[in-house]
Design a protein around this motif. Structure first.
Motif, short mmCIF file in Angstrom:
data_model
loop_
_atom_site.label_atom_id
_atom_site.label_comp_id
_atom_site.label_asym_id
_atom_site.label_seq_id
_atom_site.Cartn_x
_atom_site.Cartn_y
_atom_site.Cartn_z
N PRO A 49 56.80 126.56 78.98
CA PRO A 49 56.21 127.87 78.78
C PRO A 49 54.81 127.77 78.15
O PRO A 49 54.51 126.81 77.41
N ILE A 50 53.96 128.76 78.44
CA ILE A 50 52.68 128.85 77.73
C ILE A 50 52.67 130.11 76.89
O ILE A 50 53.27 131.12 77.28
N ASN A 51 51.94 130.06 75.78
CA ASN A 51 51.84 131.20 74.87
C ASN A 51 53.20 131.81 74.56
O ASN A 51 53.42 133.00 74.75
N LEU A 52 54.11 130.98 74.16
CA LEU A 52 55.48 131.47 73.94
C LEU A 52 55.51 132.44 72.77
O LEU A 52 54.82 132.27 71.77
N ASP A 53 56.29 133.46 72.93
CA ASP A 53 56.50 134.48 71.90
C ASP A 53 56.87 133.81 70.57
O ASP A 53 57.66 132.85 70.58
N PRO A 54 56.33 134.27 69.46
CA PRO A 54 56.62 133.59 68.18
C PRO A 54 58.10 133.61 67.80
O PRO A 54 58.54 132.80 66.98
N ARG A 55 58.91 134.50 68.41
CA ARG A 55 60.33 134.54 68.06
C ARG A 55 61.10 133.41 68.72
O ARG A 55 62.28 133.25 68.47
N PHE A 84 60.55 141.69 78.00
CA PHE A 84 60.16 140.45 77.33
C PHE A 84 59.63 139.48 78.40
O PHE A 84 60.25 139.32 79.45
N GLU A 85 58.48 138.88 78.11
CA GLU A 85 57.86 138.05 79.16
C GLU A 85 57.71 136.60 78.71
O GLU A 85 57.41 136.32 77.55
N ILE A 86 57.91 135.70 79.63
CA ILE A 86 57.59 134.29 79.40
C ILE A 86 56.75 133.83 80.59
O ILE A 86 57.12 134.09 81.74
N THR A 87 55.66 133.17 80.31
CA THR A 87 54.88 132.59 81.41
C THR A 87 55.16 131.10 81.40
O THR A 87 55.11 130.45 80.35
N ILE A 88 55.45 130.56 82.57
CA ILE A 88 55.74 129.13 82.62
C ILE A 88 54.77 128.44 83.57
O ILE A 88 54.21 129.06 84.49
#
Lengths: 397, 419
Positions: free
Chosen positions: B99-105, B128-132
């Protein structure tokens, strides 16, 4: 005095005759004969004439000749008084009159002078009338159920009074509704489920009830009296107050739509009755027989299995039949717990069918016949056992 | 010696009785108490499931070369009224994907994204988004990503076990529910159904008790309505009474007894005039009472017949010698012998009619002025989906039943043993 009892006799007997003839006419109307008038007044009047001639002739003629003659005359006059009617109908009228005049046998001018004859006449004819009335009122809906299942919706909408069956049609044509509900609506599966649930309930109930009833009947333990009173009270609590909590708990446990869930509910609700019925019977078995068993070194399991059960087979049969009937007929829980057509019981399936206004009524009635027939057959065949079951367990339905 | 025997006896007795007692307790007694609990809760049918965190996964491409993907998780709390605590999220990815720029949680460890979402309020929703991206710049197979389902977990209270209570349900039962009419309808139905069944039962028993031919057949036939399945019988009656093409209406119109078909099950009132007095009859309710009588008089019949057959014939013979009339015999011999059984029957039937659900439900569904308390339980609990309210009505039923039973045991209970 004599005149009064004669008048009562004429009125009551003729009233009875009119009633039977009206029922006969209604039944004929349902065979497609187009009657539009019950003709109560003329029938009543010639009925009075018939009874009057009967007592006036008295013993001057042989009874058989007398009733044949009178019935014949009555039927002819009935034929002319009435609308056009087929010969089989008039023949029915003749037979009814024959039956009626035969019932008049014990009345003649002398017997009309006995004590309390008016009351006796009234009692006699009310008995006859009552039998015809009860038989008609009870059997009529069953008759309609059966015949409707052989008709079609369209025919019944055109003429709701024509229940005649066309036997010239092929059997497949006649039993079409039955084929349809088995093929299209899967009734074979529902019969299996209903049978499995009912027979399962009987077996599980007996497994639980026989030991418990034995303990209540024979053994001493703390809380025994409390237990037997609470059995009586639990009987009285209705299914409807159990439905919401059971529904919520069964939803959370995933027991809805499961035959197992239905089975435990049926078992638990019939257990109190079963225990109550069985313990009464167990108490009537002489204790000495058991003592012999104890001498032989049997434990309780052996005593129940080898002594109690063989001796109380009639009572066990009553309980089994009664529980089967309750489980087979049960509707409320199957309505609440079963949503998926995969797990429907017969009753629930019929209710589901009726929910669709498009479902032709003959299918509904064919389903009803299928769910009713087994119970009625069992009932007729085992009437003796079921009646004693009903009387003992009737506190609960 | 005898001490140990009685101990053994007790132990045996408990082993024999306990399975049955436990089962009845779980399925019959427990629900009665559970009703009390539920009736004080503001709870609807859709709330009875334990709340769960849910996620729907949507995969979107963001770059031409497909080496980067955006994944949207539509997160929500399945419950509209309850929070879920400590929600954990976990999703797996193939090798070489991170993942890139993963959510801090969230954390990324050994091919897994693990997130800690904390508490979700009722009705909570989030996209909720995750970019991979693929570490080697290769194309990511979307199907593989899509087929991997995220795992969510969280703690939630069972909505049935929370301790927030309210009196609202009972207020609604008594003030917003036409309670008086409901009660009156129930009592009409119960009372007339019971009395009618007993009267017809006496008549039928009196008939069958006489020396007539075919008396056993008659007894069998008389019991048909009682042993037949209610579904079949109720639908048959519905067809019989149908205003458009029902047999009964068709017959009555055919013989000119009535002019127009009467909707016996669908009309609340009918105006009748007897001797110039006009009054309104509760039509649908009356029809249902007749069905009830038809179905349950056999039971009364069976009991009374059993009692009648136990009356010694010598009593009647003695009366005959004394010159008693049939009516006198009935009043002075038969009636006193059957009053005990009638009073028991009355109470039993009264209680059972009071609880009757199926018959009314199948015939009218509670429409046209036939809404009784049991029907109301169903309507509130399952048609309106307010199970708290449904339970409150159940409690009212149980309370009324208990008071009937107290009256029953006070007045007649002692006599029950004599019969």
């Amino acid at each position: 005095m004599k005149f009064k009892s004669l008048a009562i006799f004429l009125i009551i007997s003729s009233f009875f005759l009119t009633c039977i003839l009206s029922i006969w006419k209604i039944m004929a109307t349902l065979q497609g004969v187009s009657f539009t008038n019950l003709n109560i007044t003329p029938v009543f009047l010639i009925g009075i004439l018939l009874s009057l001639t009967f007592v006036l002739i008295g013993n001057k003629l042989n009874h058989l000749i007398k009733i044949l003659l009178l019935s014949f005359i009555f039927s002819i006059s009935y034929f002319y008084l009435n609308e056009a009617s087929p010969y089989w109908y008039i023949f029915g009228v003749f037979l009814i009159t024959l039956f009626f005049t035969n019932k008049l046998k014990k009345y003649n001018m002398q017997s009309l002078q006995e004590d309390f004859i008016s009351e006796k006449i009234i009692f006699d004819f009310i008995t006859l009338f009552g039998i015809v009335f009860f038989a008609f009122v009870i059997l009529f809906p069953f008759y309609i159920m059966l015949v409707t299942s052989f008709k079609t919706q369209i025919v019944l909408l055109v003429n709701p009074l024509d229940f005649s069956l066309d036997f010239t049609k092929s059997l497949t044509e006649l039993f079409k509704s039955y084929f349809v509900i088995f093929e299209t609506y899967n009734f074979g599966r529902y019969i299996l489920i209903s049978s499995a649930v009912s027979i399962g309930t009987v077996i599980v109930t007996l497994l639980f009830a026989i030991p418990a009833a034995y303990a209540v009947a024979r053994l001493n333990f703390f809380g025994k009296n409390f237990l037997s009173t609470s059995i009586l009270i639990i009987y009285m609590f209705p299914a409807i107050v159990l439905v919401i909590p059971l529904y919520t708990v069964f939803s959370q446990l995933g027991l809805r739509n499961s035959i197992f869930g239905l089975l435990i509910v049926y078992t638990a609700t019939t257990l109190p009755v079963a225990i109550y019925m069985l313990q009464g019977y167990f108490k009537s078995i002489p204790k000495e027989i058991e003592d012999a068993g104890i001498m032989d070194g049997q434990n309780w399991f052996g005593i129940i299995l080898k002594i109690i059960i063989p001796l109380s087979l009639p009572a066990i049969a009553s309980v089994a039949l009664y529980v089967f009937m309750i489980a087979w007929n049960e509707f409320l829980f199957s309505l609440m717990f079963l949503d998926s057509p995969k797990s429907f019981t017969l009753s629930r399936a019929i209710q589901y069918l009726s929910g669709d206004a498009e479902t032709p009524r003959q299918y509904l009635m064919a389903g009803s016949v299928i769910v009713t027939l087994p119970v009625l057959f069992i009932f007729i065949y085992f009437e003796k056992y079921l009646v004693s079951g009903l009387t003992a367990g009737s506190v609960k339905e | 010696m005898s001490d140990s025997l009685s101990k053994l006896e007790k132990r045996t007795a408990y082993t024999l009785v306990l399975p049955a007692v436990l089962l009845v307790f779980a399925i019959v007694l427990f629900p009665i108490f559970a009703n009390v609990w539920i009736s004080f809760k503001d709870i609807e049918l859709k709330d009875i499931r334990i709340p769960e965190p849910r996620a729907k996964k949507i995969v979107k491409s963001i770059s031409e070369n497909q080496s980067e993907l955006k994944i949207i998780y539509k997160l929500r709390n399945s419950s509209l009224i309850q929070e879920i605590r400590n929600v954990k999220f976990q999703d797996k990815f193939p090798t070489n994907v991170s993942p890139i720029n993963l959510d801090p949680r969230c954390n990324f460890q050994s091919k897994k994204v693990v997130c800690d979402f904390g508490n979700w309020q009722a009705k909570f929703r989030e996209n909720f988004e995750i970019t991979i991206q693929n570490n080697n710049g290769e194309i990511i197979d979307r199907k593989i990503i899509k087929s991997q389902k995220p795992i969510l977990s969280g703690k939630a209270d069972n909505p049935l076990l929370t301790t927030n209570f309210t009196l609202e349900n009972f207020k609604k039962v008594f003030y917003e529910n036409n309670f008086v009419e409901l009660l009156l309808t129930t009592f009409y139905f119960t009372f007339f159904g019971t009395v009618g069944a007993i009267i017809f039962g006496i008549l039928a028993a009196q008939l069958v008790n006489q020396n007539i031919q075919g008396r056993t057949y008659m007894r069998g036939i008389l019991l048909f309505p009682y042993v037949g399945p209610v579904v079949a019988l109720a639908y048959t009656w519905t067809l019989l009474l149908d205003p458009n093409s029902g047999t009964l209406n068709a017959l009555l119109v055919n013989f000119n007894i009535i002019e127009k078909p009467i909707n016996l099950l669908g009309q609340k009132y009918i105006t009748m005039s007897i001797l110039g007095f006009e009054f309104k009859l509760r039509l649908a309710l009356t029809t249902i009472i007749f069905f009830e009588i038809w179905r349950y008089f056999p039971l009364a019949f069976l009991f009374i017949l059993a009692r009648l057959q136990a009356i010694p014939q010598s009593l009647y013979e003695a009366a005959e010698v004394d010159g008693a009339s049939p009516i006198q015999k009935f009043i002075h011999i038969t009636l006193p012998q059957i009053t005990a059984i009638i009073s028991i029957l009355f109470m039993i039937r009264f209680i059972w009619n009071f609880n009757k659900f199926e018959d009314i439900f199948l015939l009218t569904g509670g429409a046209s002025g036939t809404r009784t308390l049991p029907i109301n339980v169903y309507q509130q609990g399952f048609a309106v989906s307010d199970i708290g309210m449904g339970s409150a009505v159940s409690i009212v039923i149980v309370m009324l039943l208990l008071s009937f039973m107290i009256i029953y045991f006070r007045l007649i209970g002692k006599r029950a043993n004599e019969v």
